[in-house]
Scaffold this active site. Structure first.
Site, PDB file in Angstrom:
ATOM      1  CE  LYS A 148      -0.538   1.514   4.684  1.00 37.42           C
ATOM      2  NZ  LYS A 148      -1.293   1.857   5.841  1.00 37.42           N
ATOM      3  CG  ASP A 177      -4.960  -4.706   4.105  1.00 39.84           C
ATOM      4  OD1 ASP A 177      -4.437  -4.779   5.228  1.00 39.84           O
ATOM      5  OD2 ASP A 177      -5.890  -3.925   3.840  1.00 39.84           O
ATOM      6  CG  HIS A 178       0.301  -5.497   7.407  1.00 40.90           C
ATOM      7  ND1 HIS A 178       0.337  -4.253   6.867  1.00 40.90           N
ATOM      8  CD2 HIS A 178       0.192  -5.327   8.733  1.00 40.90           C
ATOM      9  CE1 HIS A 178       0.261  -3.359   7.823  1.00 40.90           C
ATOM     10  NE2 HIS A 178       0.165  -3.979   8.972  1.00 40.90           N
ATOM     11  CG  ASP A 235      -1.803   5.788   6.541  1.00 41.47           C
ATOM     12  OD1 ASP A 235      -1.137   5.258   5.638  1.00 41.47           O
ATOM     13  OD2 ASP A 235      -1.431   5.817   7.727  1.00 41.47           O
ATOM     14  CG  HIS A 240      -4.856  -1.440   7.046  1.00 46.41           C
ATOM     15  ND1 HIS A 240      -4.209  -2.380   6.278  1.00 46.41           N
ATOM     16  CD2 HIS A 240      -3.953  -0.460   7.271  1.00 46.41           C
ATOM     17  CE1 HIS A 240      -2.964  -1.972   6.064  1.00 46.41           C
ATOM     18  NE2 HIS A 240      -2.797  -0.817   6.640  1.00 46.41           N
TER      19      HIS A 240
HETATM   20  P1  NAD Z   1      11.801   3.065   2.939  1.00 46.81           P
HETATM   21  O1  NAD Z   1      11.832   4.483   2.496  1.00 46.81           O
HETATM   22  O2  NAD Z   1      12.335   2.721   4.277  1.00 46.81           O
HETATM   23  O3  NAD Z   1      12.613   2.166   1.887  1.00 46.81           O
HETATM   24  C1  NAD Z   1      12.540   2.374   0.509  1.00 46.81           C
HETATM   25  C2  NAD Z   1      13.491   1.457  -0.228  1.00 46.81           C
HETATM   26  O4  NAD Z   1      13.443   1.830  -1.611  1.00 46.81           O
HETATM   27  C3  NAD Z   1      14.952   1.555   0.198  1.00 46.81           C
HETATM   28  O5  NAD Z   1      15.520   0.269   0.161  1.00 46.81           O
HETATM   29  C4  NAD Z   1      15.573   2.422  -0.906  1.00 46.81           C
HETATM   30  O6  NAD Z   1      16.952   2.168  -1.121  1.00 46.81           O
HETATM   31  C5  NAD Z   1      14.774   1.973  -2.099  1.00 46.81           C
HETATM   32  N1  NAD Z   1      14.813   2.956  -3.178  1.00 46.81           N
HETATM   33  C6  NAD Z   1      14.480   4.268  -3.146  1.00 46.81           C
HETATM   34  N2  NAD Z   1      14.698   4.828  -4.358  1.00 46.81           N
HETATM   35  C7  NAD Z   1      15.159   3.866  -5.181  1.00 46.81           C
HETATM   36  C8  NAD Z   1      15.562   3.818  -6.535  1.00 46.81           C
HETATM   37  N3  NAD Z   1      15.540   4.900  -7.323  1.00 46.81           N
HETATM   38  N4  NAD Z   1      15.987   2.628  -7.033  1.00 46.81           N
HETATM   39  C9  NAD Z   1      16.023   1.531  -6.267  1.00 46.81           C
HETATM   40  N5  NAD Z   1      15.657   1.506  -4.960  1.00 46.81           N
HETATM   41  C10 NAD Z   1      15.242   2.661  -4.428  1.00 46.81           C
HETATM   42  O7  NAD Z   1      10.298   2.575   2.761  1.00 46.81           O
HETATM   43  P2  NAD Z   1       9.529   1.402   3.553  1.00 46.81           P
HETATM   44  O8  NAD Z   1       9.013   1.954   4.841  1.00 46.81           O
HETATM   45  O9  NAD Z   1      10.374   0.199   3.603  1.00 46.81           O
HETATM   46  O10 NAD Z   1       8.254   1.170   2.635  1.00 46.81           O
HETATM   47  C11 NAD Z   1       8.309   0.514   1.380  1.00 46.81           C
HETATM   48  C12 NAD Z   1       6.887   0.326   0.840  1.00 46.81           C
HETATM   49  O11 NAD Z   1       6.143  -0.459   1.760  1.00 46.81           O
HETATM   50  C13 NAD Z   1       6.110   1.632   0.685  1.00 46.81           C
HETATM   51  O12 NAD Z   1       5.227   1.496  -0.406  1.00 46.81           O
HETATM   52  C14 NAD Z   1       5.318   1.709   1.973  1.00 46.81           C
HETATM   53  O13 NAD Z   1       4.136   2.479   1.825  1.00 46.81           O
HETATM   54  C15 NAD Z   1       4.992   0.243   2.177  1.00 46.81           C
HETATM   55  N6  NAD Z   1       4.698  -0.111   3.560  1.00 46.81           N
HETATM   56  C16 NAD Z   1       5.656   0.017   4.522  1.00 46.81           C
HETATM   57  C17 NAD Z   1       5.368  -0.365   5.817  1.00 46.81           C
HETATM   58  C18 NAD Z   1       6.411  -0.268   6.908  1.00 46.81           C
HETATM   59  O14 NAD Z   1       6.133  -0.729   8.009  1.00 46.81           O
HETATM   60  N7  NAD Z   1       7.581   0.287   6.649  1.00 46.81           N
HETATM   61  C19 NAD Z   1       4.102  -0.871   6.148  1.00 46.81           C
HETATM   62  C20 NAD Z   1       3.138  -0.992   5.130  1.00 46.81           C
HETATM   63  C21 NAD Z   1       3.464  -0.619   3.845  1.00 46.81           C
END
Ligand code: NAD
Length: 490
Positions: A148, A177-178, A235, A240
């Protein structure tokens, strides 16, 4: 009780965003646990990519650190075996470098299951799918996992789905959707459809109302910039909360087959009574937190964290939703989510109707109606509140007690994280717990008018003090109907 594990078929899993927060906190620990339990075949590989120029050893150290931080009681031999599965490649998805290396690694095993996990910002979903397509990396056994948010409204979600759809067919797309992978959410389906007890009562004749709360005690902190473009409705509610509502409200599916379950969820989404401007006025409360106290300390307000004073973004929303069908006519579903609330809790409360007549005298005390409480976090569990006689002498005094129906302690099993089940479902190709495209569209079709009403009104969300249960208008929303939010927990 011994853990029963069925080994999945051999696979290559490619994680884009392998140095991100999601990979660190959830994906690597989940995969480690599945490996520890013997579910990953000997040859399974995890290929991790991100923009960062890590050497192989540097990534191994990073991954080991992630496990050290998020997994209890690491087993050194299992860690070693798990780390040996990881291969790191630097790919800037917006450029060309790295893709050929990825292709070379994957094409060494063209016949195993191949899954791409897009753990990156949604802006990159299209670019990555395009790269996967251009480099001919899609085989008949390939799947893609999308995190998401899927769009910021119906139109952008459709555009995103179109882009992904150019490379992947619907049966290859796993929109995660975890919440649906949580043990208690699975248990909700077991309770409803593996017992004769609940289903006859699961309707407007016996259920007074349903509450779904997803409360966080944290604020937006460092994510304020992103959050300000989203807000609580996008969000949490669009995905969810509506998914949870579907599982509570759906008709019994023909089977656990993915399309049978998703067909029934879709019917619920389509039956949600549309929110008109008049209804929005009465049935929706939006709020924004101001400074207060949380987790024992003083905390700043949303606008301070954002560094602006003109944001109309809601950090809280409460909605009285109605499902216009035979089963649920007249049964309100009160939905509520927010940041910086009194505590962190996600739960579904199914409130049954009171008994029609009491045979007990006033000395028996108050007879509370039965309540089924499904707690998703923290401490996942299912409890049913029932009335019993107070044990021992002293006459017929009644008391409400929670009947524990989760049995996690009794079976002595570790509660697996949702991502463990969901990633294995991706490898198995089982889409039951993933959202189909038409579900996403239907959810946006209900949410979009609310966003439009807010955008037209341009009014300020109601301020609430951090560490409380949101604006007082949210309490009034439910109390006007002679009900209260269930905040006593389980
Ligand atoms: P983050 O910002 O911590 O990580 C992003 C990742 O993308 C990093 O590994 C970064 O190196 C990589 N990245 C960025 N630009 C890049 C590019 N040009 N080329 C290659 N890699 C690139 O984000 P996150 O919190 O890990 O979230 C990732 C996804 O998961 C998002 O869509 C977020 O909405 C979703 N999400 C995250 C969580 C959570 O708990 N973190 C929960 C639900 C959903």
């Amino acid at each position: 009780m011994a853990v029963r594990v069925i080994e999945v078929d051999d696979f290559d899993l490619v994680v884009f965003g392998g140095t991100g927060d999601l990979a660190h906190r959830k994906l690597l620990p989940a995969l480690y646990h599945r490996d520890l339990d013997g579910q990953l075949p000997a040859g399974a590989r995890i290929i991790v990519t991100s923009r960062r120029e890590f050497t192989h050893d540097e990534y191994q150290a990073w991954a080991e650190g992630a496990l050290g931080e998020h997994v209890k009681d690491l087993e050194p031999a299992a860690v070693k075996r798990f780390l040996a599965r990881l291969t790191y490649i630097a790919i800037d998805v917006a450029a060309e470098a790295g893709w050929a290396d990825l292709g070379k690694i994957l094409n060494a095993r063209p016949n195993v299951i191949r899954a791409f996990y897009l753990a990156v910002a949604p802006d990159f979903f299209g670019t990555i799918c395009d790269g996967i397509g251009r480099h001919n990396l899609v085989t008949s056994k390939t799947r893609v996992v999308i995190e998401k948010p899927i769009g910021k409204d119906g139109k952008s979600a459709q555009a995103l789905n179109e882009t992904i759809g150019k490379v992947f067919k619907e049966h290859q797309i796993f929109r995660i959707d975890h919440y649906l992978g949580k043990e208690t959410v699975q248990n909700l389906m077991a309770l409803r459809f593996a017992n004769a007890l609940f289903e006859p009562l699961w309707n407007a004749a016996h259920i007074d109302h349903v509450q779904i709360t997803v409360a966080e005690s944290l604020g937006v902190g460092g994510r304020a910039g992103y959050y300000d473009t989203a807000g609580a409705l996008r969000d949490m509610v669009q995905n969810h909360i509506l998914q949870l509502l579907c599982l509570v409200a759906m008709e019994p599916p023909e089977s656990m087959n993915a399309d049978s379950v998703r067909d029934e969820k879709l019917k619920v989404l389509k039956a949600l009574a549309p929110i008109t401007p008049e209804l929005a006025e009465k049935h929706i409360v939006r709020g924004q937190y101001k400074a207060g106290a949380s987790d024992g300390g003083a905390v700043p307000g949303y606008l301070d964290e954002l560094g602006r004073d003109d944001s109309l973004t809601e950090t809280f929303v409460a909605i009285k939703a109605q499902i216009a069908n035979w089963r649920w006519a007249g049964v309100p579903f009160y939905l509520r989510t927010g940041k910086r609330l009194a505590t962190r809790v996600s739960e579904i409360v199914v409130q049954f109707r009171p008994i029609p007549h009491s045979i007990f005298g006033p000395e028996a005390g108050v007879i509370s109606a039965n309540r089924l409480i499904i707690r998703l976090q923290p401490d996942e569990g299912v409890k049913m509140q029932v009335m019993i006689k107070d044990p021992g002498p002293g006459g017929m005094r009644l008391r409400q007690v929670p009947l524990d129906m989760s049995f996690a302690d009794a079976f002595k099993v570790r509660n697996p994280d949702a991502y463990e089940r969901l990633i294995m479902d991706v490898i198995r190709g089982n889409q039951t717990l993933f959202m189909r495209r038409d579900e996403v569209d239907a959810a946006w079709a209900w949410v979009d008018p609310i966003l439009e009403i807010w955008a037209a009104a341009k009014d300020q969300p109601k301020a609430y003090t951090s560490g409380t249960w949101g604006p007082s208008a949210s309490i009034a929303l439910i109390e006007r109907d002679g009900r209260t939010w269930a905040e006593d927990g389980i």
